[in-house]
Design an enzyme around this catalytic site. Structure first.
Site, mmCIF file in Angstrom:
data_model
loop_
_atom_site.group_PDB
_atom_site.id
_atom_site.type_symbol
_atom_site.label_atom_id
_atom_site.label_comp_id
_atom_site.label_asym_id
_atom_site.label_seq_id
_atom_site.Cartn_x
_atom_site.Cartn_y
_atom_site.Cartn_z
ATOM 1 N N CYS A 186 -32.782 -6.621 17.820
ATOM 2 C CA CYS A 186 -33.306 -6.135 19.106
ATOM 3 C C CYS A 186 -34.607 -5.359 19.006
ATOM 4 O O CYS A 186 -35.584 -5.688 19.664
ATOM 5 C CB CYS A 186 -32.291 -5.216 19.772
ATOM 6 S SG CYS A 186 -30.669 -5.916 19.952
ATOM 7 N N HIS B 76 -34.575 0.828 23.710
ATOM 8 C CA HIS B 76 -34.377 0.605 22.261
ATOM 9 C C HIS B 76 -35.667 0.623 21.455
ATOM 10 O O HIS B 76 -35.769 -0.031 20.410
ATOM 11 C CB HIS B 76 -33.620 -0.714 22.016
ATOM 12 C CG HIS B 76 -32.744 -0.657 20.786
ATOM 13 N ND1 HIS B 76 -32.098 -1.751 20.269
ATOM 14 C CD2 HIS B 76 -32.449 0.379 19.961
ATOM 15 C CE1 HIS B 76 -31.422 -1.405 19.190
ATOM 16 N NE2 HIS B 76 -31.624 -0.113 18.982
#
Ligand SMILES: *[C@@H]1O[C@H](CO)[C@@H](O)[C@H](O)[C@H]1NC(C)=O
Ligand SMILES: *[C@@H]1O[C@H](CO)[C@@H](O)[C@H](O)[C@H]1NC(C)=O
Ligand SMILES: *[C@@H]1O[C@H](CO)[C@@H](O)[C@H](O)[C@H]1NC(C)=O
Ligand SMILES: *[C@@H]1O[C@H](CO)[C@@H](O)[C@H](O)[C@H]1NC(C)=O
Ligand SMILES: *[C@@H]1O[C@H](CO)[C@@H](O)[C@H](O)[C@H]1NC(C)=O
Ligand SMILES: *[C@@H]1O[C@H](CO)[C@@H](O)[C@H](O)[C@H]1NC(C)=O
Ligand SMILES: *[C@@H]1O[C@H](CO)[C@@H](O)[C@H](O)[C@H]1NC(C)=O
Ligand SMILES: *[C@@H]1O[C@H](CO)[C@@H](O)[C@H](O)[C@H]1NC(C)=O
Length: 554
Positions: free
Chosen positions: A85, A141
């Site tokens: 990610c 993130h």
């Protein structure tokens, strides 16, 4: 095949020539259209597998809205990302490869003291300069230890969502680095009302609200970074509303896969609602809509979610195709009914979208991404001929691509807590019905209806033709040759062997040497990995059980 004598200077020189060429195209297209810049809606799924959307050939999880978007625009069938990610998202927003932003190793954790380097100017900042409203709905993130790393300090007017990598879809707590805490924000404010609401629903509602309230004399840049279908916290990894799970009661036997299917079903519904909202607001005919996954699915191993990358090899967090070749599509009024086999890398989005917005790509400086806007809209061949999958000297693994050739080497299994290689083929779910049976659902979907109302109607024959073209199959008669990347580099011809079954390293030693040299040239440009050390001060129990920008309060 072209000679492989690239060093990084040559690579950059070639890219500069290409950049100049695309500038010419901008001049051309800007002179014909003086109207508002296009709205750009970037919908990112989290850990969705290659085979989890019916536009890729399996009818097990029907995704009629996403299929309608893909078949009305272009299926990006040769699109690559990092296998995790944080690095993929870093590449998307900076236009740079993770090795050039220090994100080539693992992910930013809840207790990481830094983030995407503050020296980087990112996509929403560039869009703001072009006059866009910029909004992020969903996961970030890319760092949160100090407020300056968080979305509203990095070019987004607003952020509704969370900072860490995964969370519980209903209570919005995130377990990470051995800690647990609440992780949901509205800009910088802790958003308590979100408690108990299902992420995919509230992200969809917020996206629709932003679209409805958009001043139509201003272009919109909206990133919707869904939780789905990432696994939730370890204690309850698969979560979806019961009514969606029930839809798969008869068709999917495996209980986990059934919940996963419901998570994808909600995602498809979200895409339908967002595109319909653009239509209702009169914005759709001047919009670019992207749907993509950030990396491959996790049918096994790390962050197991029962996704499927079939027939591709490997899983999330591996450099095999299953971890890196991901589902993606794009729609715009200028991109029609195609399955694109143009090579594309996550870092290409920044220049591609900047050019779509009418920006001059020379403003983007020295990046790795190449604009594919012209390629996607005119069918001209892709400027991209090579890319680095990744190069991680901590885990000791790397893979690189030149045209159809892929070299992969090192320790592909990378986690101390998950040392299994995961180098097989997973998630094969034989299924009775075929994608052709889904045509009526696709034509009747919210997306197809919205597109039809602005003059783009999808035909049965087109859908069937594109369904066929988007379905990648292994060549079952190709004799297999085993690969042990731990011992020595393996070489695959991905065009002829997309499933990575025939290791040609033994037969093509010159190519192996050339690809190793290419890898070395990338390596010589890599920067150091950002500091990923653990910091107990970050633990939410120090901060009222909330994940926060802890360094600002020390
Ligand atoms: C883009 O920028 C370059 C370098 O500043 C300049 O030469 C070129 O004319 C610009 N193109 C447009 C369309 O503004
Ligand atoms: C978040 O920021 C946007 C843009 O400045 C603003 O419209 C919105 O009201 C803010 N939300 C909250 C909860 O502060
Ligand atoms: C496939 O078809 C068979 C026979 O009609 C049926 O028994 C089975 O349940 C079906 N399986 C699925 C996954 O739909
Ligand atoms: C898009 O649709 C709106 C409303 O239906 C209309 O006013 C506008 O002119 C259209 N724009 C384009 C580029 O076709
Ligand atoms: C790293 O991987 C290579 C194979 O690509 C292997 O030859 C080498 O011994 C490995 N290094 C370490 C430190 O494990
Ligand atoms: C690969 O890395 C894992 C995790 O660090 C480790 O457990 C395993 O021993 C390594 N394998 C080899 C062949 O080096
Ligand atoms: C599959 O591989 C065989 C053996 O190399 C080859 O003869 C055949 O042309 C390949 N088929 C396709 C569709 O590429
Ligand atoms: C990259 O370069 C570093 C030295 O800067 C070296 O230690 C490492 O082994 C190289 N990695 C690869 C994959 O060549």
């Amino acid at each position: 095949m072209p000679k492989l004598n690239y060093n990084s200077k040559v690579v950059f020189a070639v890219r500069n020539v290409l950049l100049l060429l695309s500038v010419g195209e901008v001049v051309g297209s800007m002179s014909v259209s003086s109207s508002l810049r296009p709205n750009i809606i970037f919908i990112l799924a989290d850990d969705a597998g290659w085979n989890d959307f019916s536009f890729h050939g399996s009818a097990q999880i029907p995704t009629p809205n996403i299929d309608a978007l893909a078949f009305s625009g272009a299926v990006l069938n040769n699109y690559y990302t990092s296998p995790l990610c944080t690095p993929s998202r870093g590449a998307i927003v900076t236009g740079k490869h993770p090795i050039h932003i220090g994100l080539q190793h693992y992910v930013i954790r809840g207790d990481t003291a830094s983030g995407l380097p503050l020296s980087e100017k990112i996509l929403p900042e560039y869009m703001k300069e072009l006059g866009y409203s910029t909004h992020l709905v969903g996961k970030w993130h890319l760092g949160h230890a100090e407020r300056v790393y968080s979305p509203t300090y990095r070019g987004f007017d607003s952020h509704y969502g969370y900072w860490l990598g995964n969370q519980d879809y209903y209570d919005h707590t995130s377990t990470d680095a051995g800690y647990w805490g609440y992780d949901f924000r509205n800009n910088m404010t802790i958003e308590r009302p979100a408690f108990g609401e299902y992420n995919t629903d509230i992200f969809t509602q917020e996206s629709v609200r932003i679209i409805q309230q958009q001043e139509t004399d201003k272009p919109l840049f909206l990133m919707v970074t869904h939780t789905a279908p990432h696994s939730g916290n370890e204690y309850n990894p698969l979560q979806a509303p019961q009514e969606n799970i029930d839809k798969f009661q008869d068709s999917i036997e495996d209980e986990n896969r059934r919940v996963y299917a419901a998570m994808v079903d909600k995602l498809d519904e979200s895409v339908g609602r967002i595109v319909a909202a653009l239509g209702e607001k009169g914005m759709l005919n001047n919009s670019v809509v992207i749907f993509a996954s950030d990396n491959g699915g996790a049918p096994e191993g790390y962050n197991l979610n029962y996704g499927s990358n079939w027939p591709l090899r490997g899983v999330k967090n591996t450099l095999w195709e299953g971890g890196t070749r991901v589902a993606a599509c794009i729609w715009s009024p200028n991109i029609m009914n195609r399955v694109s086999s143009d090579m594309m890398h996550a870092s290409d989005w920044l220049p591609t979208l900047y050019e779509a917005a009418g920006g001059n790509v020379t403003n983007l400086g020295q990046i790795d991404g190449l604009s594919l806007w012209n390629t996607l809209t005119t069918g001209e061949s892709s400027p991209r001929h090579e890319f680095l999958y990744n190069l991680d000297d901590i885990y000791n693994n790397s893979a690189v691509r030149f045209e159809s050739w892929k070299l992969i080497q090192g320790n592909i299994s990378t986690l101390d807590f998950d040392p299994i290689p995961w180098d097989g083929w997973y998630g094969h779910y034989p299924y009775n019905t075929t994608v052709a049976d889904l045509v009526p659902q696709i034509l009747g979907s919210r997306v197809a209806t919205a597109l039809q109302s602005i003059g783009f109607s999808l035909e049965t024959d087109t859908v069937k033709r594109l369904q066929e073209a988007a379905d990648i199959k292994c060549n079952e008669t190709l004799p297999e040759i085993a690969c042990n990347p731990y011992a020595e580099p393996c070489l695959f011809n991905i065009v002829e062997d997309p499933c990575e079954k025939r290791n040609l390293a033994g037969e093509e030693s010159t190519l192996v040497a050339q690809l190793l040299a290419l890898l070395n040239s990338y390596n010589s440009t890599a920067r150091e990995v950002i500091d990923l050390s653990h910091n107990p001060e970050a633990a939410p129990y120090n901060w009222d059980y909330v994940w926060t920008n802890w360094k600002d309060y020390l």
